[in-house]
Design a protein around this motif. Structure first.
Motif, PDB file in Angstrom:
ATOM      1  N   GLY A 281       0.793  -1.220   0.000  1.00 36.36           N
ATOM      2  CA  GLY A 281       0.000   0.000   0.000  1.00 36.36           C
ATOM      3  C   GLY A 281       0.819   1.260   0.000  1.00 36.36           C
ATOM      4  N   VAL A 282       2.070   1.162  -0.459  1.00 35.92           N
ATOM      5  CA  VAL A 282       2.955   2.331  -0.509  1.00 35.92           C
ATOM      6  C   VAL A 282       3.267   2.603  -1.983  1.00 35.92           C
ATOM      7  CG1 VAL A 282       5.145   3.331   0.246  1.00 35.92           C
ATOM      8  CG2 VAL A 282       3.941   1.678   1.711  1.00 35.92           C
ATOM      9  N   GLY A 283       2.716   3.683  -2.519  1.00 39.37           N
ATOM     10  CA  GLY A 283       2.907   4.003  -3.930  1.00 39.37           C
ATOM     11  C   GLY A 283       1.902   5.033  -4.378  1.00 39.37           C
ATOM     12  N   ALA A 284       1.736   5.139  -5.685  1.00 36.48           N
ATOM     13  CA  ALA A 284       0.780   6.102  -6.237  1.00 36.48           C
ATOM     14  C   ALA A 284      -0.646   5.635  -5.950  1.00 36.48           C
ATOM     15  CB  ALA A 284       1.004   6.246  -7.741  1.00 36.48           C
ATOM     16  N   ARG A 285      -1.437   6.483  -5.343  1.00 37.42           N
ATOM     17  CA  ARG A 285      -2.772   6.102  -4.861  1.00 37.42           C
ATOM     18  C   ARG A 285      -3.653   5.534  -5.971  1.00 37.42           C
ATOM     19  NH1 ARG A 285      -5.378   7.382  -0.284  1.00 37.42           N
ATOM     20  NH2 ARG A 285      -3.762   8.927   0.256  1.00 37.42           N
ATOM     21  N   ASP A 286      -3.691   6.199  -7.126  1.00 34.79           N
ATOM     22  CA  ASP A 286      -4.587   5.752  -8.184  1.00 34.79           C
ATOM     23  C   ASP A 286      -4.157   4.407  -8.753  1.00 34.79           C
ATOM     24  OD1 ASP A 286      -2.296   6.905  -9.233  1.00 34.79           O
ATOM     25  OD2 ASP A 286      -3.292   7.766 -10.980  1.00 34.79           O
ATOM     26  N   GLU A 287      -2.831   4.184  -8.861  1.00 32.51           N
ATOM     27  CA  GLU A 287      -2.347   2.906  -9.393  1.00 32.51           C
ATOM     28  C   GLU A 287      -2.609   1.765  -8.404  1.00 32.51           C
ATOM     29  OE1 GLU A 287       1.688   3.261 -10.628  1.00 32.51           O
ATOM     30  OE2 GLU A 287       1.269   4.918 -12.012  1.00 32.51           O
ATOM     31  N   LEU A 288      -2.463   2.043  -7.138  1.00 34.67           N
ATOM     32  CA  LEU A 288      -2.768   1.022  -6.127  1.00 34.67           C
ATOM     33  C   LEU A 288      -4.254   0.657  -6.178  1.00 34.67           C
ATOM     34  CD1 LEU A 288      -0.679   2.376  -3.111  1.00 34.67           C
ATOM     35  CD2 LEU A 288      -0.147   0.397  -4.532  1.00 34.67           C
ATOM     36  N   ALA A 291      -5.199  -1.722  -8.852  1.00 33.73           N
ATOM     37  CA  ALA A 291      -4.795  -3.109  -8.602  1.00 33.73           C
ATOM     38  C   ALA A 291      -5.528  -3.715  -7.407  1.00 33.73           C
ATOM     39  CB  ALA A 291      -3.286  -3.179  -8.364  1.00 33.73           C
ATOM     40  N   GLY A 292      -6.397  -2.944  -6.800  1.00 37.17           N
ATOM     41  CA  GLY A 292      -7.160  -3.454  -5.661  1.00 37.17           C
ATOM     42  C   GLY A 292      -6.407  -3.433  -4.354  1.00 37.17           C
ATOM     43  N   VAL A 293      -5.424  -2.521  -4.234  1.00 38.53           N
ATOM     44  CA  VAL A 293      -4.632  -2.399  -3.011  1.00 38.53           C
ATOM     45  C   VAL A 293      -4.960  -1.066  -2.349  1.00 38.53           C
ATOM     46  CG1 VAL A 293      -2.306  -2.236  -2.048  1.00 38.53           C
ATOM     47  CG2 VAL A 293      -2.779  -3.841  -3.919  1.00 38.53           C
ATOM     48  N   LEU A 299       2.963   7.561  -2.175  1.00 38.10           N
ATOM     49  CA  LEU A 299       4.361   7.847  -2.507  1.00 38.10           C
ATOM     50  C   LEU A 299       4.542   7.542  -4.001  1.00 38.10           C
ATOM     51  CD1 LEU A 299       6.704   8.866  -0.756  1.00 38.10           C
ATOM     52  CD2 LEU A 299       7.412   6.491  -0.432  1.00 38.10           C
ATOM     53  N   PRO A 300       4.223   8.510  -4.863  1.00 34.00           N
ATOM     54  CA  PRO A 300       4.101   8.233  -6.305  1.00 34.00           C
ATOM     55  C   PRO A 300       5.362   7.721  -6.991  1.00 34.00           C
ATOM     56  CG  PRO A 300       3.094  10.344  -5.739  1.00 34.00           C
ATOM     57  CD  PRO A 300       3.847   9.894  -4.530  1.00 34.00           C
ATOM     58  N   ASP A 301       6.546   7.983  -6.422  1.00 31.95           N
ATOM     59  CA  ASP A 301       7.778   7.597  -7.112  1.00 31.95           C
ATOM     60  C   ASP A 301       8.183   6.149  -6.884  1.00 31.95           C
ATOM     61  OD1 ASP A 301       8.966   9.995  -8.543  1.00 31.95           O
ATOM     62  OD2 ASP A 301       8.495  10.865  -6.591  1.00 31.95           O
ATOM     63  N   VAL A 302       7.461   5.412  -6.074  1.00 29.76           N
ATOM     64  CA  VAL A 302       7.778   3.994  -5.899  1.00 29.76           C
ATOM     65  C   VAL A 302       7.609   3.274  -7.238  1.00 29.76           C
ATOM     66  CG1 VAL A 302       7.060   1.827  -4.821  1.00 29.76           C
ATOM     67  CG2 VAL A 302       7.158   3.921  -3.460  1.00 29.76           C
ATOM     68  N   THR A 459       5.354  -1.705 -11.877  1.00 27.98           N
ATOM     69  CA  THR A 459       4.007  -1.470 -11.357  1.00 27.98           C
ATOM     70  C   THR A 459       3.337  -2.804 -11.041  1.00 27.98           C
ATOM     71  OG1 THR A 459       3.143  -1.388 -13.624  1.00 27.98           O
ATOM     72  CG2 THR A 459       3.704   0.716 -12.595  1.00 27.98           C
ATOM     73  N   LEU A 460       2.248  -2.728 -10.326  1.00 26.18           N
ATOM     74  CA  LEU A 460       1.523  -3.937  -9.944  1.00 26.18           C
ATOM     75  C   LEU A 460       0.711  -4.475 -11.116  1.00 26.18           C
ATOM     76  CD1 LEU A 460       0.047  -3.222  -6.380  1.00 26.18           C
ATOM     77  CD2 LEU A 460       1.971  -4.712  -6.976  1.00 26.18           C
ATOM     78  N   ALA A 461       0.844  -5.782 -11.334  1.00 22.36           N
ATOM     79  CA  ALA A 461      -0.052  -6.470 -12.263  1.00 22.36           C
ATOM     80  C   ALA A 461      -1.191  -7.128 -11.515  1.00 22.36           C
ATOM     81  CB  ALA A 461       0.718  -7.523 -13.059  1.00 22.36           C
ATOM     82  N   SER A 462      -1.023  -7.303 -10.196  1.00 20.10           N
ATOM     83  CA  SER A 462      -2.020  -7.969  -9.364  1.00 20.10           C
ATOM     84  C   SER A 462      -1.708  -7.664  -7.911  1.00 20.10           C
ATOM     85  CB  SER A 462      -1.974  -9.486  -9.604  1.00 20.10           C
ATOM     86  OG  SER A 462      -2.719 -10.190  -8.634  1.00 20.10           O
ATOM     87  N   ALA A 463      -2.720  -7.781  -7.071  1.00 19.69           N
ATOM     88  CA  ALA A 463      -2.512  -7.661  -5.627  1.00 19.69           C
ATOM     89  C   ALA A 463      -1.951  -8.938  -5.024  1.00 19.69           C
ATOM     90  CB  ALA A 463      -3.831  -7.291  -4.943  1.00 19.69           C
ATOM     91  N   ASP A 464      -1.821  -9.985  -5.822  1.00 23.78           N
ATOM     92  CA  ASP A 464      -1.277 -11.268  -5.379  1.00 23.78           C
ATOM     93  C   ASP A 464       0.245 -11.228  -5.517  1.00 23.78           C
ATOM     94  OD1 ASP A 464      -0.485 -13.890  -4.955  1.00 23.78           O
ATOM     95  OD2 ASP A 464      -1.967 -14.777  -6.292  1.00 23.78           O
ATOM     96  N   ALA A 465       0.955 -11.453  -4.420  1.00 22.95           N
ATOM     97  CA  ALA A 465       2.416 -11.382  -4.426  1.00 22.95           C
ATOM     98  C   ALA A 465       3.048 -12.407  -5.348  1.00 22.95           C
ATOM     99  CB  ALA A 465       2.949 -11.565  -3.005  1.00 22.95           C
ATOM    100  N   ALA A 466       2.346 -13.488  -5.653  1.00 19.41           N
ATOM    101  CA  ALA A 466       2.893 -14.531  -6.518  1.00 19.41           C
ATOM    102  C   ALA A 466       2.863 -14.145  -7.989  1.00 19.41           C
ATOM    103  CB  ALA A 466       2.130 -15.837  -6.314  1.00 19.41           C
TER     104      ALA A 466
END
Length: 610
Positions: A281-288, A291-293, A299-302, A459-466
């Motif tokens: 949950g640390v990153g750009a709010r809209d991108e999170l 991805a359902g996070v 923190l947009p630069d993550v 960037t996140l492709a999924s909220a699943d760490a796998a």
């Protein structure tokens, strides 16, 4: 597990192993080190077996990325992004080049706001890590080296004639022969040398072997392998967020959590660290949100500002100069000669009635393997990525050398070109089986711009760490990088033409590109042809950095902005990629981070150099 430690470290790689080993020098400090992989396999120790460690899910995360403006000729148009997945991390699958970078790289970091990261301030940490082995084949700047650190730094034995010929050829184009990790790196005309490598007695000196292996029995160190980190446990809200532990998935699919009483230190690398932060949950709010996070800290630069190096392979037929794959395979031992690729039976039990030539080949392979194991000498003692040159193209980035040219003393096999490098041999070579005949020798010169202006993202492709993150490498997004690549390719061709004995001749030009550009053997390739070769077949040099960079995601003490008790220490914090191979600088970051933590929290280290 549910235990509480003083420090929980995520990732046992090039920096994480360093931090764990240093902090546990204080017997009163309890450390839990989490690693998704396991112990390194036996092949990890043998430098020449390096290619076998990629595309193996037990040692490599096997990521791929969108190649942006290159990759037109690669399998699926995707670039490989190998990352080590074992104790020692990418220091266990890399080609072992020990390159610190240009002093101007670090001074530029400091001038850009990374207080405490100038060359004079980071040099003590390079020296703390280094166990330099002197060689008559080098011209070392003795003040720039130390011989009592844990990481072995040496040149191969015996020296390959082709590698010294590369250095001589670079010298013939105006470069100095000297120590690229010393004062000679400041030479305006450039510097060429045999590679200094992270090896000791002919064996790989990964951070596992250098730091972790000697201390695995410490009672205050708990190493958990097979731990896929799902998120950093964060508590609080608003301006009062703190890291309290790490949640991870076990090998059997279960879930566990460990608590950190003092700090969580994220050392998962330039791909893994932003991925873990985003999952947390640390990153750009809209991108999170997409991805359902749930966003905990905006923190947009993550995951932004991803930098990587590219080289374009220029391959030459080189019988009598390079090493044949028959000789390389023989030096790896009998298993490298087994079917389906080799002449020996797939099952060693079938060796009983071998014909005399095969029995002799097996005996010679056993002899060479034994020689390497007992003395550290032979072809197996190096990745064959054996020599290098650094210089400036004059096209910008005057604070540093913006160009590197590496030298590979062998040509590999069609299978390695396709499976490891993702280059289809039938497209790259007119007749791959004939050109890459294992009894014939080739060499590869690797022009590599080392100050790219283009930036990619993780960037996140999924909220699943796998599920692997989405990696957009964005190569050649900035036209500057194309101009520099062509200039470095021109310099590589100049070195090839200056080769002792009359030059190396023409490089391999893929037939479809030769036809498209009207190129004929013996003629000078146009800039357009060189650019097209790069856009089709340039390859990553495995140097991803800067996705949690100092100034945007972490402060100069490596503390994550907006979160208490959470630090990042790995290649992701580099404000910009260094001008060379990145592993040495990543180990330095681990050493410096350990002292920062020790200073802040009263941890007693055996030696403080900062």
């Amino acid at each position: 597990m549910g235990s509480t430690y003083d420090y929980v470290i995520v990732g046992a790689g090039s920096a994480g192993a360093v931090v764990a080993a240093r902090l546990t020098e204080d017997p009163d400090v309890r450390v839990c080190l989490l690693e998704a992989g396991g112990p390194p396999p036996p092949a990890e120790l043998m430098p020449a077996a390096v290619a076998s460690l990629q595309n193996d899910p037990s040692t490599d995360w096997m990521f791929t990325g969108d190649a942006g403006g290159v990759g037109k000729g690669l399998v699926g148009g995707r670039m490989m992004v190998p990352r080590g997945k074992m104790l020692g991390g990418s220091s266990g699958i890399n080609y072992m080049a020990y390159v610190r970078g240009h002093p101007g790289d670090f001074d530029a970091w400091a001038e850009g706001g990374a207080e405490g990261w100038s060359y004079a301030e980071v040099l003590p940490y390079f020296l703390k890590a280094e166990g330099f082995v002197h060689s008559t084949e080098l011209h070392p700047d003795l003040e720039a080296h130390a011989d009592d650190g844990p990481v072995g730094v040496s040149v191969r034995e015996p020296i390959l004639p082709a590698s010294t010929q590369f250095v001589d050829a670079a010298g013939a184009t105006g470069m100095k022969q000297g120590d690229y990790n010393g004062a000679d790196r400041r030479e305006a005309s450039g510097v060429a040398s045999l590679f200094q490598t992270t090896t000791k007695d002919g064996k790989r000196s990964s951070t596992f072997h250098a730091y972790l292996e000697p201390v695995m029995d410490r009672e205050n160190l708990t190493v958990v392998t097979g731990a896929l980190v799902e998120r950093i446990v964060l508590e609080g809200a608003g301006g009062d967020v703190r890291a309290t532990g790490v949640a991870y998935r076990t090998d059997d699919g279960g879930h566990a959590e460990v608590s950190a009483g003092t700090e969580v230190v994220l050392c998962a690398g330039a791909i893994g660290s932003p991925h873990v932060l985003l999952l947390s949950g640390v990153g750009a709010r809209d991108e999170l949100a997409a991805a359902g996070v749930e966003c905990v800290v905006d923190l947009p630069d993550v995951g932004r500002h991803l930098k990587d190096h590219l080289h374009t392979p220029l391959m030459f037929a080189a019988d009598g100069i390079g090493e044949t794959m028959t000789e390389v395979a023989m030096s790896l031992g009998p298993d490298a000669l087994r079917a389906p690729a080799g002449p020996l039976p797939a099952d060693p039990a079938d060796d009983v009635d071998l014909p005399e030539p095969l029995a002799a080949a097996k005996a010679e392979a056993e002899r060479r393997l034994g020689e390497w194991f007992t003395t550290g000498k032979g072809l197996a003692s190096s990745s064959l990525y054996d020599a290098v040159a650094f210089f400036s193209t004059g096209l910008g980035d005057a604070h540093t050398h913006d160009a590197q040219i590496g030298f590979l003393a062998c040509g590999y096999t069609p299978g390695i070109w396709e499976a490891v490098f993702r280059i289809p041999p039938t497209a790259f070579f007119e007749d791959p089986d004939a050109f890459l005949d294992p009894t014939k020798a080739q060499v590869v010169i690797l022009p590599n711009p080392v100050q790219p202006h283009s930036e990619g993202t993780v960037t996140l492709a999924s909220a699943d760490a796998a599920v692997p993150p989405r990696i957009d490498l964005n190569y050649f997004d900035d036209p500057h990088d194309v101009r520099v690549m062509v200039a470095v390719m021109r310099k590589a061709l100049e070195i090839a033409a200056a080769w002792p004995g009359g030059g190396l001749g023409d490089p391999v030009v893929p037939p479809h590109l030769a036809q498209a550009h009207g190129w004929e053997p013996g003629t000078e390739p146009s800039d357009a042809l060189l650019e097209d070769m790069a856009r089709h077949y340039a390859l990553t040099v495995y140097h991803e950095t800067s996705t949690c960079r100092i100034g945007d995601v972490v402060d100069p003490q490596l503390r994550v902005r907006g979160i208490d008790r959470l630090r990042v220490a790995d290649a992701s914090v580099m404000p910009n990629v260094v001008s060379g191979n990145t592993n040495a600088a990543t180990i330095m970051i681990g050493e410096k981070a350990a002292e920062m933590i020790a200073s802040e929290h009263g941890v007693r280290l055996h030696r403080i150099v900062g």
